[in-house]
Design an enzyme around this catalytic site. Structure first.
Site, PDB file in Angstrom:
ATOM      1  N   HIS A   2       0.836  -1.204   0.000  1.00 46.75           N
ATOM      2  CA  HIS A   2       0.000   0.000   0.000  1.00 46.75           C
ATOM      3  C   HIS A   2       0.866   1.249   0.000  1.00 46.75           C
ATOM      4  O   HIS A   2       1.927   1.290   0.643  1.00 46.75           O
ATOM      5  CB  HIS A   2      -0.955   0.017   1.193  1.00 46.75           C
ATOM      6  CG  HIS A   2      -0.288   0.035   2.543  1.00 46.75           C
ATOM      7  ND1 HIS A   2       0.019   1.195   3.212  1.00 46.75           N
ATOM      8  CD2 HIS A   2       0.135  -0.972   3.350  1.00 46.75           C
ATOM      9  CE1 HIS A   2       0.586   0.906   4.371  1.00 46.75           C
ATOM     10  NE2 HIS A   2       0.681  -0.407   4.481  1.00 46.75           N
ATOM     11  N   ASP A  41      -0.712   4.250   0.775  1.00 44.52           N
ATOM     12  CA  ASP A  41      -1.287   5.208   1.729  1.00 44.52           C
ATOM     13  C   ASP A  41      -0.535   5.096   3.056  1.00 44.52           C
ATOM     14  O   ASP A  41       0.090   4.068   3.358  1.00 44.52           O
ATOM     15  CB  ASP A  41      -2.800   4.999   1.914  1.00 44.52           C
ATOM     16  CG  ASP A  41      -3.165   3.649   2.492  1.00 44.52           C
ATOM     17  OD1 ASP A  41      -2.520   2.652   2.114  1.00 44.52           O
ATOM     18  OD2 ASP A  41      -4.079   3.580   3.333  1.00 44.52           O
ATOM     19  N   GLU A  88      -5.264   1.019   2.833  1.00 44.94           N
ATOM     20  CA  GLU A  88      -4.946  -0.048   3.785  1.00 44.94           C
ATOM     21  C   GLU A  88      -5.019   0.451   5.210  1.00 44.94           C
ATOM     22  O   GLU A  88      -5.437  -0.267   6.122  1.00 44.94           O
ATOM     23  CB  GLU A  88      -3.533  -0.585   3.519  1.00 44.94           C
ATOM     24  CG  GLU A  88      -3.261  -1.954   4.143  1.00 44.94           C
ATOM     25  CD  GLU A  88      -2.723  -1.901   5.561  1.00 44.94           C
ATOM     26  OE1 GLU A  88      -2.716  -2.941   6.226  1.00 44.94           O
ATOM     27  OE2 GLU A  88      -2.304  -0.819   6.020  1.00 44.94           O
ATOM     28  N   GLU A  89      -4.623   1.700   5.417  1.00 48.43           N
ATOM     29  CA  GLU A  89      -4.442   2.192   6.785  1.00 48.43           C
ATOM     30  C   GLU A  89      -5.740   2.664   7.442  1.00 48.43           C
ATOM     31  O   GLU A  89      -5.773   2.853   8.649  1.00 48.43           O
ATOM     32  CB  GLU A  89      -3.425   3.339   6.804  1.00 48.43           C
ATOM     33  CG  GLU A  89      -2.007   2.916   6.407  1.00 48.43           C
ATOM     34  CD  GLU A  89      -1.317   2.106   7.504  1.00 48.43           C
ATOM     35  OE1 GLU A  89      -1.970   1.718   8.475  1.00 48.43           O
ATOM     36  OE2 GLU A  89      -0.105   1.854   7.346  1.00 48.43           O
ATOM     37  N   HIS A 101       4.244   3.947  12.149  1.00 50.05           N
ATOM     38  CA  HIS A 101       3.195   4.823  12.692  1.00 50.05           C
ATOM     39  C   HIS A 101       3.732   5.799  13.755  1.00 50.05           C
ATOM     40  O   HIS A 101       2.959   6.483  14.403  1.00 50.05           O
ATOM     41  CB  HIS A 101       2.011   4.022  13.272  1.00 50.05           C
ATOM     42  CG  HIS A 101       1.269   3.205  12.249  1.00 50.05           C
ATOM     43  ND1 HIS A 101      -0.046   2.818  12.397  1.00 50.05           N
ATOM     44  CD2 HIS A 101       1.643   2.727  11.052  1.00 50.05           C
ATOM     45  CE1 HIS A 101      -0.424   2.113  11.345  1.00 50.05           C
ATOM     46  NE2 HIS A 101       0.589   2.045  10.511  1.00 50.05           N
ATOM     47  N   ASP A 153       6.541   1.743   6.686  1.00 47.79           N
ATOM     48  CA  ASP A 153       5.195   1.161   6.464  1.00 47.79           C
ATOM     49  C   ASP A 153       4.465   1.974   5.416  1.00 47.79           C
ATOM     50  O   ASP A 153       3.787   2.929   5.762  1.00 47.79           O
ATOM     51  CB  ASP A 153       4.438   1.143   7.793  1.00 47.79           C
ATOM     52  CG  ASP A 153       3.059   0.515   7.666  1.00 47.79           C
ATOM     53  OD1 ASP A 153       2.789  -0.137   6.654  1.00 47.79           O
ATOM     54  OD2 ASP A 153       2.250   0.699   8.582  1.00 47.79           O
ATOM     55  N   GLU A 175       4.546  -6.023   4.090  1.00 44.11           N
ATOM     56  CA  GLU A 175       4.472  -5.279   5.364  1.00 44.11           C
ATOM     57  C   GLU A 175       5.735  -5.533   6.197  1.00 44.11           C
ATOM     58  O   GLU A 175       6.353  -6.594   6.082  1.00 44.11           O
ATOM     59  CB  GLU A 175       3.258  -5.742   6.178  1.00 44.11           C
ATOM     60  CG  GLU A 175       1.912  -5.291   5.636  1.00 44.11           C
ATOM     61  CD  GLU A 175       1.609  -3.827   5.893  1.00 44.11           C
ATOM     62  OE1 GLU A 175       2.333  -3.183   6.685  1.00 44.11           O
ATOM     63  OE2 GLU A 175       0.651  -3.324   5.289  1.00 44.11           O
TER      64      GLU A 175
HETATM   65 ZN   LIG Z   1       1.331  -1.182   6.313  1.00 39.89          ZN
END
Ligand SMILES: [Zn+2]
Length: 379
Positions: A71, A73, A138-139, A352, A104, A167
């Site tokens: 992903h 995003d 995805e997030e 994150h 990520d 991931e």
């Molecule tokens: Zn991810």
């Protein structure tokens, strides 16, 4: 000279693609893939006010079909003032790439494209075909991304034979962990109805708290299972309990509880829902029960695909990966409905977080691992 994943990772990080925004991130990937012979299809889904852009790219049509999924995003950066650099500047300092998505998982996608470039240079006439499923959803809601792209792939004869999600799965050293499955997760919202009354005259009321506690007791008294071959025991947590009652002498009319259940392959959301109904009935409750399942549990059992991945990772990193099913949910849960899927990527300690980062050297080693995986699976 191996292909360099860093410029591509930087170009992606410089796009402010906080879900559902794309801000050109998928264009960056598409521009990297087209010269490598990929046919790119953009798939836009979602309502007018939440458009999600996705990319499906495939090189060749023959089997076996290997799909890499990821992903572009990212989660919001939070207060940019807390970051050492602008979170979208893709700053390089002391051998480390900083920025939202560095870990990520824009770094992972860049590593895959670099590994793929080297693989194609070494094996221009490789057997089978290679695709990338890159989503922009995805997030956050994960509704208009991987799941919808897979529906499109199934309708268009593009279902892969195996898929690898990039991931960040490594714990401490690159290669130490492959995820071969994930627990399921569901929330249950229970409302028990009673009869309001004076607490001095309980015979004239029906206390919904007592009934709800009686229903929950057996669910909490013993584990729902003892784990399975690849999973830890299922966990049930009461995450909310509310009766909205400010008085000490009133039996309230309703009591509510919220449960979060993280479940292994002994259960499905349907079997667990049935269990909750049984517990509520056994406690004589008049109740409403709503459930939301964000993903069923799945596992890709060790076999040719997982063995090939393990071999490739051990060969390229020198570390024999552990097979793991821990952590939250990921988009692999959607892919598992179509084909065997596993997840392998960088060390995920900063995902994150403020000052999210990836080691330049590690992204190069990840690219080499992805190249070796293609060699183990396709030739
Ligand atoms: Zn991810």
């Amino acid at each position: 000279m191996a292909a360099d994943p860093i410029p591509l990772a930087q170009a992606m990080i410089r796009c402010r693609s906080v879900t559902p925004a794309d801000d050109g991130a998928l264009d960056v990937v598409q521009r990297a893939l087209e010269p490598l012979g990929f046919t790119c299809t953009r798939l836009v889904f979602g309502p007018e006010d939440y458009r999600v852009d996705n990319l499906f790219a495939r090189r060749g049509t023959a089997g076996p079909h290997f799909c890499y999924a990821g992903h572009t995003d990212v989660v919001p950066p939070g207060d940019p003032a807390l970051w050492t650099d602008d979170p979208f500047a893709a700053a390089l300092r002391d051998g480390t790439l900083f920025g939202r998505g560095a870990c990520d998982m824009k770094g992972g996608i860049a590593a895959f494209v670099a590994g793929l470039t080297d693989y194609l240079a070494a094996h221009p006439a490789h057997p089978g075909s290679i695709s990338l499923l890159i989503t922009g959803d995805e997030e956050a809601r994960s509704v208009d991304g991987t799941a919808k792209v897979l529906e499109w792939m199934a309708a268009n004869g593009q279902v892969p034979d195996v898929a690898l999600v990039g991931e960040p799965t490594s714990r401490e050293a690159l290669g130490d962990t492959i995820k071969i499955g994930r627990r399921g997760s569901m929330n249950a919202f229970i409302t028990v109805h009673g009869i309001q009354g004076h607490s001095a005259y309980p015979a004239k009321a029906d206390n919904p708290i007592h009934r709800l506690v009686a229903a929950l007791g057996p669910l909490l008294a013993a584990p729902l299972d003892n784990g399975s071959e690849f999973f830890p025991p299922t966990t049930l947590q009461v995450t909310g309990f509310d009766v909205g009652n400010g008085a000490t002498n009133v039996i309230p009319a309703t009591a509510r509880a919220t449960l979060n259940i993280r479940f292994n392959d002994h259960h499905t959301s349907a079997s667990l829902t049935e269990r909750l109904h049984a517990a509520l009935r056994a406690a004589g409750c008049r109740y409403d029960l709503q459930v939301e399942c964000s993903g069923e549990s799945f596992v890709t059992r060790p076999g040719p695909f997982v063995d090939a991945l393990s071999r490739a990772i051990a060969r390229s990193t020198g570390v024999t990966p552990a097979l793991d099913t821990g952590g939250g949910t990921s988009d692999a849960r959607f892919i598992a409905r179509y084909c065997p899927v596993a997840e392998f990527g960088a060390v995920g300690t900063s995902l994150h977080k403020v000052d999210e980062h990836a080691s330049v050297e590690e992204l190069h080693r990840l690219a080499a691992s992805y190249r070796t995986i293609l060699e183990e699976i396709l030739i």
